[in-house]
Design an enzyme around this catalytic site. Structure first.
Site, PDB file in Angstrom:
ATOM      1  N   HIS A  43      46.323  31.905  25.585  1.00  0.00           N
ATOM      2  CA  HIS A  43      46.666  32.936  26.570  1.00  0.00           C
ATOM      3  C   HIS A  43      47.786  33.830  26.045  1.00  0.00           C
ATOM      4  O   HIS A  43      47.769  35.050  26.215  1.00  0.00           O
ATOM      5  CB  HIS A  43      47.137  32.294  27.889  1.00  0.00           C
ATOM      6  CG  HIS A  43      46.095  31.508  28.602  1.00  0.00           C
ATOM      7  ND1 HIS A  43      46.131  30.139  28.699  1.00  0.00           N
ATOM      8  CD2 HIS A  43      44.974  31.897  29.263  1.00  0.00           C
ATOM      9  CE1 HIS A  43      45.100  29.713  29.406  1.00  0.00           C
ATOM     10  NE2 HIS A  43      44.374  30.761  29.757  1.00  0.00           N
ATOM     11  N   GLN A  67      34.965  30.069  41.606  1.00  0.00           N
ATOM     12  CA  GLN A  67      34.279  29.776  40.351  1.00  0.00           C
ATOM     13  C   GLN A  67      34.183  28.289  40.039  1.00  0.00           C
ATOM     14  O   GLN A  67      33.678  27.900  38.994  1.00  0.00           O
ATOM     15  CB  GLN A  67      34.945  30.512  39.190  1.00  0.00           C
ATOM     16  CG  GLN A  67      36.345  30.084  38.837  1.00  0.00           C
ATOM     17  CD  GLN A  67      37.006  31.069  37.883  1.00  0.00           C
ATOM     18  OE1 GLN A  67      37.345  32.205  38.276  1.00  0.00           O
ATOM     19  NE2 GLN A  67      37.174  30.674  36.632  1.00  0.00           N
ATOM     20  N   GLY A 153      39.529  36.083  26.167  1.00  0.00           N
ATOM     21  CA  GLY A 153      39.339  35.348  24.932  1.00  0.00           C
ATOM     22  C   GLY A 153      37.874  35.142  24.605  1.00  0.00           C
ATOM     23  O   GLY A 153      37.038  34.963  25.500  1.00  0.00           O
TER      24      GLY A 153
END
Length: 290
Positions: A43, A67, A153
């Site tokens: 991160h 999610q 990412g």
């Protein structure tokens, strides 16, 4: 604004909008790094990339309930906002957006953002509705912060592909930037869920990286049959005691479709379970250069 000794933290959408709008009105560029917190060096590298390309970097820290599928770790998902703020400050971020659930979802949402097709393969087969929750909350974050660059990412490659498609299809004023996966020295991809690995399981977790290397070697060696490459990866995964394989796949890097004959830019992806941890990883390979 929440008091913090390391970085300004806001919890209200209105405060986030004021900060981003003020920056843009001054001719500054805004970057957004969406996270679920419990940040690691991966991160931090996303934040650093945004800091290098923008004048104000906003890091959102929000564990999104939409999610998580049934039986997953929403309640137990690691949270440590003070630690996250220190990491954001060290990386040069300018603002942390850490809203409570009721700020993001003032009422039970009846609207969902769904990227059909891409949401049903690979991770979508094992985590139904997961990507619908991701795209819904990311679309909301994009709307909250306004025109900006957003950084994700490549470790979550399917997520990156889905968000890029969503942004393009909805003409959102957001440039989606993919950043390379950060790895431990032994190849394990950095992930917040690595915390679930026991001391004994940690060495075995490198099997994902080793399986991807086996797939890459198969392609590099001339194999153009996806079944052969997938078998090479699956064999490495299956040979590791305690590992349960979810998938080992080779797909077109742009469409995520499994080609009949391997050509062009590909993505090798694996997912496996090791104790409490469910781990995913991927690498790219370009047949045109082999």
């Amino acid at each position: 604004m929440i008091a913090s000794t390391t970085i300004p933290v806001v919890s209200r959408v209105s405060d986030l909008r004021v900060a981003a709008d003020t920056a843009r009105s001054q001719g500054k560029r805004v970057g957004l790094v969406p996270t679920m917190g419990y940040l690691h060096e991966g991160h931090k590298s996303l934040v650093a990339c945004s800091v290098a390309q923008n004048d104000l970097t906003v890091v959102s820290v929000f564990v999104n309930p939409l999610q998580f599928v049934e039986g997953e770790d929403y309640g137990a998902y690691p949270r440590d906002l003070e630690r996250d703020c220190r990491i954001c400050a060290e990386a040069g971020a300018g603002l942390v957006f850490a809203p409570p659930t009721e700020e993001v979802y003032p009422q039970t949402p009846v609207t969902a953002v769904v990227v059909r097709g891409l949401n049903a393969v690979l991770e979508g087969r094992f985590r139904p509705t997961h990507f619908d929750g991701v795209t819904t909350v990311v679309a909301k974050l994009f709307a909250m912060v306004g025109p900006a660059r957003a950084y994700f990412g490549e470790k979550d490659y399917q997520q990156l592909a889905i968000i890029r498609t969503m942004a393009a299809d909805l003409s959102l004023p957001m440039e989606v930037v993919g950043c390379p996966t950060l790895r431990e020295p032994d190849g394990l991809a950095m992930s917040s869920r690595n915390i679930y690995l026991t001391t004994e399981q940690r060495p075995a977790a490198t099997v994902l990286w080793r399986s991807l290397q086996a797939g890459h070697e198969a392609v590099k060696g001339g194999s153009r049959d996806p079944s052969e490459v997938e078998a090479a990866m699956a064999e490495v995964l299956a040979a590791e005691a305690g590992v349960s394989v979810d998938y080992a796949a080779v797909v077109d890097a742009a469409t995520l479709e499994r080609p009949e004959v391997l050509a062009g830019e590909l993505r090798l992806l694996v997912a496996a379970r090791l104790g409490r941890a469910r781990l995913i990883d991927n690498i790219g390979v370009d047949c045109g250069w082999l």
